[in-house]
Structure formats: C-alpha cells, structure tokens
Design an enzyme around this catalytic site. Structure first.
Site, PDB file in Angstrom:
ATOM      1  N   ASP A  28      -4.590  -6.338  -7.436  1.00 48.35           N
ATOM      2  CA  ASP A  28      -4.827  -5.786  -6.114  1.00 48.35           C
ATOM      3  C   ASP A  28      -5.254  -4.325  -6.334  1.00 48.35           C
ATOM      4  O   ASP A  28      -5.235  -3.825  -7.460  1.00 48.35           O
ATOM      5  CB  ASP A  28      -3.560  -5.881  -5.255  1.00 48.35           C
ATOM      6  CG  ASP A  28      -3.866  -5.874  -3.760  1.00 48.35           C
ATOM      7  OD1 ASP A  28      -4.988  -5.486  -3.380  1.00 48.35           O
ATOM      8  OD2 ASP A  28      -2.975  -6.239  -2.961  1.00 48.35           O
ATOM      9  N   HIS A  80       0.838  -1.200   0.000  1.00 47.96           N
ATOM     10  CA  HIS A  80       0.000   0.000   0.000  1.00 47.96           C
ATOM     11  C   HIS A  80       0.875   1.253   0.000  1.00 47.96           C
ATOM     12  O   HIS A  80       0.475   2.308  -0.484  1.00 47.96           O
ATOM     13  CB  HIS A  80      -0.909   0.036   1.238  1.00 47.96           C
ATOM     14  CG  HIS A  80      -1.934  -1.047   1.268  1.00 47.96           C
ATOM     15  ND1 HIS A  80      -1.644  -2.321   1.709  1.00 47.96           N
ATOM     16  CD2 HIS A  80      -3.238  -1.060   0.909  1.00 47.96           C
ATOM     17  CE1 HIS A  80      -2.744  -3.061   1.629  1.00 47.96           C
ATOM     18  NE2 HIS A  80      -3.717  -2.328   1.149  1.00 47.96           N
TER      19      HIS A  80
END
Length: 419
Positions: free
Chosen positions: A182, A112
């Site tokens: 993702d 992230h």
C-alpha cells in the site's frame, strides 16, 4: 480506479462503488461491465494496471476507510464479485490488484494515520482470507495492508511481515504474481514501526515486489540499493522481483493510448447500472409529489472540498429535465418538501466512518421539520436511527447524482405506501 477510470481522471466513466454494484439486481453482470469499462479506458490512457478490486469484508461499522469500497460482509459474495471484476478487467489486457491483504475490514483505525491492529484469532481471520484465496490463481497483483495481525505472524504491518507475505500468501495460498505495498507515505508503515531497514527495503525483504508511493523516490532507491549491497538475501529478493515483474509485464504489456478519452457524460449502460444500484431505504412518503415544487438542500460531510461543479447541481438539473419543479436554493417553507443530499464517503485521513457531529445535527434539524427525504451519497447504515425513508446513492461521482435523481423520479411516480 475502484469506481471506474473516472474516479481520478476527469472525463472518463464512473460507476457505483463495490457496495453499490453488489446491490444491483444483476450484481455479477454489473461488476463485469464496470471492470471492462475501467480496463478499456485505462488502456486509452496507456495504463496497464488498475489498483482494484477491494476484497476487504465490510464487517466493522466503525471502519473509517473500507465501508462502501467493499462488496459486502459475506466472504462468498465478495469472492464471487471480486473474481468477476478481476476476470473482466484482465480479459481486456489490464492487470488487476486484489487489496488489502490479508484483509482491512476489521480495523477501527485508518492506516493512513496510524498502524491499526486486528486481534482476531487465526480462525476468525479465515473469512477475511477467503476472497484472496479465491483470487490468487487469476489476479496479477495483490496489495498488502499496513495493518498488524498478531495471529498471522508478527506485531508489525503485514507489508513488513514475511510470515504473512511469504508463508501465508506465497506458500499457503499459492500466489505467484506481484505483491504491491500500500502507499508508503502512510503512517501505518512509517511511524512507530521498529525495523532495522528503511520501510522500502524492509518491504522488499518481507516479500513485496513493487513499492507504491514512497514519500521520497530518491531516498527509496538509495535505501533499496544500500540494503541489496549489504545483504545477499535482499539482493536475491531484488533479482526475484525483477524476474517476476518481467513475467507479469509480458502478460499485460504497456497500455495502448487512444486518440481521445471517453465523453464526460456516462454512457447509457453505465448510467443504467448506476440507477439500478441506487438503493431505497424505505418507501417514499406519499406527499413527495413530482408535480409539486420541491427544494434540494445539500450537506457535504467529506474531508475535502468537491473538485467539480457544486454538489447537487447535476441532481437538480436531472430532476428538472424529468419535469420536476425544483425551486432555487433558499430558506425552508412550510409544505414545500425538501430533498436533502448528504455526502459522506470513506476517505483517507478522514478518521471516522460516521457522519460528523455537525452534519448529523444539521440533518436532524432538516428532518425534524417534516416533509424531508434524505438521499445519501455514502453507506446506508449512516441513516440508521433516522426515521426518514430515502435513497442510498453510495458515492459522490457525478454519475451517482444523475442516477439518484432518475431513481427518485422512478419511485415517486410508482406505487408508494403512506409513511
């Protein structure tokens, strides 16, 4: 929905995370119950895809994003439990998604925040691939990792590498379902990645079929259309993914919304699984007497504030219902045992797998006073180095608070050693 449909949807059922389910005495049975419940409740909301299970191996203690989300470090166990989850979920008409291919377990960074790099050899990565190999014949979807694996092909994230998504996943492993990215709002696929195309178009060109969570939907659509107009190869990929999506949708039609969501309290079966999955980290001390007053302290070491009633309230209430005398919150008193609840779970953008220095110091201070028992809502290795037996309840869902209190009550009334 890794921990049940209630993980993100209030009022639905939650379960222990995969690490907790794997410690259940009947792990395969518990996994199947959790997956079936997740699928049935997802269908009641009109959902036909669950982004689970996680098939990453828990092989790196410094990994800030996997931890309790994994079924464990053993590829044989992860393969078996992953397949059990997939089969039970998909038997109820909801597609499952194996993630994060080819394995996020060895990273020490959070995708992230950055692009993690795994420098393991291809031979070493064979273990990481094993759960995906076992799942590929059955699972409807596979999610790519925003992680670089030079030994498997290329310096960029797997999401953008044809050598990983086409050659390895499609050709070598024989996967014929949908490949999801993702989330495309993550730095691991957007920052410091050299590509001639926008990440959305580059992912499509590399072999992805569904583009998850682009930060700007209109820009993502425009980028894909522009790339398809300019390249016959990308236009062909677009046609291919539309056909593949239609085949999967035929297999898993849109969910059938029900009349009402499930009740907010976990059902008896779900609660029983959660209680059995709570893991003792040693024998409880003899001075923890259910007939004597105790205090319950809390340490919240997660990045976000809890979006539900205060952490610890349900734990206190459950113990009180079981007949314990739980004193109201207040300063420590000599000879009054303290049960300290510690919340520390893997979270996006959190940046660490360990307790923060503040939480560690606070826990050390509480335990130094003696007569304190920790109950950890996180990975059991977070208690390594603390000479204090307690419980591991894995995650902060309300069901885990109730389960931890029930388990503590069971153990406190049972035979114990003097520690």
């Amino acid at each position: 929905l890794e921990r049940g449909a209630g993980q993100h949807l209030r009022g639905l059922t939650t379960f222990p995370p995969p690490a907790g389910l794997a410690r259940h005495p009947d792990a395969r049975g518990a996994v199947r119950v959790a997956a079936k419940s997740t699928a049935l409740e997802a269908q009641d909301l009109g959902l036909n895809l669950a982004l689970a299970p996680v098939l990453d191996l828990d092989v790196e203690a410094r990994n800030p994003i996997v931890g309790t989300r994994s079924f464990g470090p053993d590829p044989v166990i992860v393969s078996a439990l992953g397949r059990a989850w997939i089969e039970a979920c998909q038997a109820e008409g909801v597609a499952a998604c194996a993630k994060h291919f080819p394995g996020h377990g060895r990273t020490t960074g959070d995708s992230h925040v950055e692009l993690p790099r795994v420098d393991a050899t291809r031979e070493a990565l064979a273990a990481d691939l094993e759960p995906f190999r076992a799942a590929c014949r059955e699972v409807a979807c596979v999610m790519s990792a925003h992680v670089a694996y030079p030994a498997l092909g290329g310096e960029g994230p797997a999401t953008l590498e044809p050598a990983i998504l086409q050659d390895l996943l499609r050709t070598d492993l024989g996967f014929e379902g949908l490949v999801l990215t993702d989330a495309l709002n993550m730095s691991g696929v957007r920052e410091g990645v050299e590509a001639d195309l926008a990440p959305e178009a580059a992912a499509l060109a590399a072999g992805c079929d569904l583009l998850l969570y682009p930060p700007d939907l209109a820009q993502a659509i425009a980028a894909v259309e522009k790339a398809a107009d300019a390249s016959e190869r990308i236009a062909g990929r677009l046609s291919e993914t539309l056909e593949r999506s239609a085949r999967v949708l035929d297999r898993f039609p849109e969910g059938r919304p029900g009349d009402a969501p499930a009740p907010s309290d976990p059902g008896p079966e779900a609660l029983a699984i959660s209680i059995a999955a709570v893991w003792p980290t040693g024998e409880l001390p003899v001075w923890l007497d259910p007939a004597a007053p105790i205090r319950v302290a809390t340490l919240w070491d997660d990045r976000e504030d809890p979006a539900r009633p205060p952490f610890g309230a349900l734990f206190r209430r459950t113990l009180a219902r079981a007949g314990w005398t739980v004193l109201p919150p207040g300063p420590a008193e000599p000879n009054v045992p303290v049960v300290v609840l510690v919340a520390s779970t893997p979270q996006a953008w959190k940046g660490t797998s360990d307790l923060t220095l503040t939480a560690r110091a606070a826990l050390e201070g509480i335990l130094a006073g003696g007569r304190a028992v920790p109950v950890l809502f996180g990975h059991p290795r977070l208690l390594d180095g603390f000479d204090a037996p307690g419980l591991c309840a894995w995650a902060t869902e309300p069901a885990q608070e109730a389960a931890a209190a029930h388990r503590l009550d069971q153990l406190a009334w049972g035979p114990r050693g003097a520690s």
